[in-house]
Design an enzyme around this catalytic site. Structure first.
Site, PDB file in Angstrom:
ATOM      1  N   GLY A   1     -84.515 -43.956 -50.363  1.00  0.00           N
ATOM      2  CA  GLY A   1     -83.295 -44.208 -50.071  1.00  0.00           C
ATOM      3  C   GLY A   1     -83.395 -45.135 -48.777  1.00  0.00           C
ATOM      4  O   GLY A   1     -83.423 -46.602 -49.058  1.00  0.00           O
ATOM      5  N   GLY A   2     -83.032 -44.931 -47.432  1.00  0.00           N
ATOM      6  CA  GLY A   2     -83.233 -45.845 -46.381  1.00  0.00           C
ATOM      7  C   GLY A   2     -84.131 -46.926 -46.416  1.00  0.00           C
ATOM      8  O   GLY A   2     -83.523 -47.985 -46.146  1.00  0.00           O
TER       9      GLY A   2
ATOM     10  N   SER B   1     -86.771 -39.050 -47.337  1.00  0.00           N
ATOM     11  CA  SER B   1     -87.421 -39.823 -46.244  1.00  0.00           C
ATOM     12  C   SER B   1     -88.887 -40.279 -46.505  1.00  0.00           C
ATOM     13  O   SER B   1     -89.779 -40.449 -45.525  1.00  0.00           O
ATOM     14  CB  SER B   1     -87.703 -38.766 -45.149  1.00  0.00           C
ATOM     15  OG  SER B   1     -86.434 -38.330 -44.754  1.00  0.00           O
TER      16      SER B   1
ATOM     17  N   HIS C   1     -77.847 -36.544 -58.451  1.00  0.00           N
ATOM     18  CA  HIS C   1     -78.350 -36.555 -56.773  1.00  0.00           C
ATOM     19  C   HIS C   1     -77.518 -35.634 -56.032  1.00  0.00           C
ATOM     20  O   HIS C   1     -76.466 -35.352 -56.219  1.00  0.00           O
ATOM     21  CB  HIS C   1     -77.953 -38.115 -56.391  1.00  0.00           C
ATOM     22  CG  HIS C   1     -78.808 -38.596 -55.115  1.00  0.00           C
ATOM     23  ND1 HIS C   1     -78.340 -37.913 -53.788  1.00  0.00           N
ATOM     24  CD2 HIS C   1     -79.873 -39.125 -54.794  1.00  0.00           C
ATOM     25  CE1 HIS C   1     -79.025 -38.086 -52.744  1.00  0.00           C
ATOM     26  NE2 HIS C   1     -79.830 -39.004 -53.528  1.00  0.00           N
TER      27      HIS C   1
ATOM     28  N   GLU D   1     -86.088 -34.049 -55.039  1.00  0.00           N
ATOM     29  CA  GLU D   1     -85.622 -34.689 -53.748  1.00  0.00           C
ATOM     30  C   GLU D   1     -85.070 -33.449 -52.844  1.00  0.00           C
ATOM     31  O   GLU D   1     -84.325 -33.011 -53.153  1.00  0.00           O
ATOM     32  CB  GLU D   1     -84.537 -35.645 -53.933  1.00  0.00           C
ATOM     33  CG  GLU D   1     -84.822 -36.756 -54.732  1.00  0.00           C
ATOM     34  CD  GLU D   1     -83.912 -38.077 -54.021  1.00  0.00           C
ATOM     35  OE1 GLU D   1     -84.431 -39.002 -53.585  1.00  0.00           O
ATOM     36  OE2 GLU D   1     -82.736 -37.945 -54.275  1.00  0.00           O
TER      37      GLU D   1
ATOM     38  N   GLY E   1     -82.860 -38.290 -45.930  1.00  0.00           N
ATOM     39  CA  GLY E   1     -81.853 -39.061 -44.835  1.00  0.00           C
ATOM     40  C   GLY E   1     -82.372 -38.298 -43.610  1.00  0.00           C
ATOM     41  O   GLY E   1     -81.466 -38.510 -42.642  1.00  0.00           O
TER      42      GLY E   1
ATOM     43  N   GLU F   1     -76.434 -35.558 -53.320  1.00  0.00           N
ATOM     44  CA  GLU F   1     -75.248 -35.864 -52.401  1.00  0.00           C
ATOM     45  C   GLU F   1     -73.896 -35.889 -53.616  1.00  0.00           C
ATOM     46  O   GLU F   1     -72.696 -35.332 -53.142  1.00  0.00           O
ATOM     47  CB  GLU F   1     -75.354 -37.503 -51.961  1.00  0.00           C
ATOM     48  CG  GLU F   1     -75.879 -37.429 -50.778  1.00  0.00           C
ATOM     49  CD  GLU F   1     -76.941 -38.858 -50.417  1.00  0.00           C
ATOM     50  OE1 GLU F   1     -76.486 -39.750 -51.305  1.00  0.00           O
ATOM     51  OE2 GLU F   1     -77.748 -38.837 -49.858  1.00  0.00           O
TER      52      GLU F   1
ATOM     53  N   ASN G   1     -82.537 -46.329 -54.101  1.00  0.00           N
ATOM     54  CA  ASN G   1     -81.272 -46.086 -54.131  1.00  0.00           C
ATOM     55  C   ASN G   1     -80.699 -46.530 -52.874  1.00  0.00           C
ATOM     56  O   ASN G   1     -80.655 -46.044 -51.971  1.00  0.00           O
ATOM     57  CB  ASN G   1     -81.241 -44.489 -54.251  1.00  0.00           C
ATOM     58  CG  ASN G   1     -79.781 -43.935 -54.287  1.00  0.00           C
ATOM     59  OD1 ASN G   1     -78.944 -44.895 -54.502  1.00  0.00           O
ATOM     60  ND2 ASN G   1     -79.851 -42.878 -53.852  1.00  0.00           N
ATOM     61  N   TRP G   2     -79.819 -47.649 -53.117  1.00  0.00           N
ATOM     62  CA  TRP G   2     -79.109 -48.280 -52.002  1.00  0.00           C
ATOM     63  C   TRP G   2     -77.959 -47.304 -51.515  1.00  0.00           C
ATOM     64  O   TRP G   2     -77.468 -47.504 -50.226  1.00  0.00           O
ATOM     65  CB  TRP G   2     -78.726 -49.649 -52.331  1.00  0.00           C
ATOM     66  CG  TRP G   2     -79.550 -50.643 -52.525  1.00  0.00           C
ATOM     67  CD1 TRP G   2     -80.939 -50.360 -52.607  1.00  0.00           C
ATOM     68  CD2 TRP G   2     -79.434 -51.909 -52.841  1.00  0.00           C
ATOM     69  NE1 TRP G   2     -81.764 -51.684 -53.099  1.00  0.00           N
ATOM     70  CE2 TRP G   2     -80.624 -52.838 -53.058  1.00  0.00           C
ATOM     71  CE3 TRP G   2     -78.323 -52.826 -53.054  1.00  0.00           C
ATOM     72  CZ2 TRP G   2     -80.732 -53.891 -53.297  1.00  0.00           C
ATOM     73  CZ3 TRP G   2     -78.440 -54.186 -53.283  1.00  0.00           C
ATOM     74  CH2 TRP G   2     -79.549 -54.704 -53.522  1.00  0.00           C
ATOM     75  N   LYS G   3     -77.668 -46.443 -52.252  1.00  0.00           N
ATOM     76  CA  LYS G   3     -76.466 -45.373 -51.943  1.00  0.00           C
ATOM     77  C   LYS G   3     -75.261 -46.307 -51.517  1.00  0.00           C
ATOM     78  O   LYS G   3     -75.146 -47.288 -52.204  1.00  0.00           O
ATOM     79  CB  LYS G   3     -76.758 -44.429 -50.695  1.00  0.00           C
ATOM     80  CG  LYS G   3     -78.162 -43.697 -51.041  1.00  0.00           C
ATOM     81  CD  LYS G   3     -78.250 -42.578 -49.991  1.00  0.00           C
ATOM     82  CE  LYS G   3     -79.720 -41.780 -50.523  1.00  0.00           C
ATOM     83  NZ  LYS G   3     -79.713 -40.804 -49.626  1.00  0.00           N
TER      84      LYS G   3
HETATM   85  P1  13P Z   1     -83.921 -41.221 -47.988  1.00  0.00           P
HETATM   86  O1  13P Z   1     -85.036 -42.076 -48.349  1.00  0.00           O
HETATM   87  O2  13P Z   1     -83.006 -41.971 -46.948  1.00  0.00           O
HETATM   88  O3  13P Z   1     -84.391 -40.061 -47.338  1.00  0.00           O
HETATM   89  O4  13P Z   1     -82.998 -40.828 -49.181  1.00  0.00           O
HETATM   90  C1  13P Z   1     -83.837 -40.386 -50.303  1.00  0.00           C
HETATM   91  C2  13P Z   1     -82.776 -40.386 -51.430  1.00  0.00           C
HETATM   92  O5  13P Z   1     -81.712 -39.633 -51.380  1.00  0.00           O
HETATM   93  C3  13P Z   1     -82.794 -41.168 -52.437  1.00  0.00           C
HETATM   94  O6  13P Z   1     -82.190 -40.891 -53.723  1.00  0.00           O
END
Ligand code: 13P
Length: 258
Positions: free
Chosen positions: A236-237, A215, A98, A170, A176, A100, A9-11
């Protein structure tokens, strides 16, 4: 046996040049190690870059998804993207619910359910994200929170539709933050989700993949993916760094045999 799945997930990150570099390096690494024989790999770029990434990955086993969709069909919904549009530009999956989006963009239980339905109708795989906040975990509400999120999202679905879902657990406090759930903490919730899936039949429980997200990195992925009910990760990251993302794909390829 469920094939493991790693989804990046590149966000809201990326630019044309960096995307090309990232995708080219990931594709080369996947091919070099023949990883997609053992693990499905997906990336979810920002929607403006979906066509770019789809074109770059068309001849590969790397599939492309969207981070969001509109619950309505085409029409007067300025700024939104319909499920059919996502299919049209080559998406095979879409993230829904998600944390967010739940926290910042009004994706409540009802809208999440409508988005899941819209995705299924168009032929997209919904990756339904669930997870508790830190306050909810501290109050020992984790299992009841994910139960409610799951049940409300699937309430209107028929059995074959539920089989087409991917779930992503999640925990909000792990997203994050660099603070990942321990493999045991994650496994407890995944096993619970498996029991909820089994209420629709053992074949549903055996088929639906449940990913862990929050994470995940190159160092902790193997221990998470070794758990019985963890079928891969939503990253994510670390999905923005080709080397780390490839290491996570490698850990998923080893999976429960590691
Ligand atoms: P991180 O891996 O950056 O914690 O993000 C997880 C995430 O929200 C994937 O959708």
């Amino acid at each position: 046996m469920r094939k493991t799945l790693v989804a990046g997930n590149w966000k809201m990150n990326g630019r044309v040049v960096q995307n090309d570099e990232l995708v080219t390096t990931v594709l080369a690494g996947l091919a070099e190690q023949a990883l997609t024989e053992q693990v499905d790999v997906m990336v979810f770029p920002p929607s403006v870059y979906i066509a770019q990434v789809e074109a770059a990955t068309r001849e590969s086993a790397l599939s492309v998804g969207a981070q969001n969709l509109c619950e309505f069909a085409d029409g007067a919904y300025t700024g939104e993207l319909s499920a059919e549009m996502l299919v049209d530009v080559g998406c095979s999956a879409v993230l829904i619910g998600h944390s967010e989006r739940r926290a910042m963009f009004g994706d409540d239980e009802q809208r999440v359910a409508e988005k899941v339905k819209a995705a299924l109708v168009a032929g997209l795989t919904p990756v339904l994200c669930l997870g508790e906040s830190l306050e909810q975990r501290d109050a020992e509400q984790t299992l009841s929170v994910v139960t409610e999120q799951f049940k409300s999202a699937v309430a209107g679905l028929k059995l074959p539709e539920i089989t087409r879902l991917v779930l992503a657990y999640e925990p909000v406090w792990a997203i994050g933050t660099g603070r990942t759930a321990t493999p045991e903490q994650a496994q407890e919730v995944h096993a619970h989700l498996r029991v909820l899936l089994a209420e629709y039949g053992q074949s549903v429980a055996d088929t639906v993949r449940v990913l862990y997200g929050g994470s995940v990195n190159a160092d902790n992925a193997a221990a998470l993916f070794a758990q019985q009910d963890i079928d891969g990760g939503l990253i994510g990251g670390a999905s923005l760094k080709a080397k780390d993302f490839l290491a996570i794909c490698q850990a998923a390829a080893v999976g429960r045999d590691g």
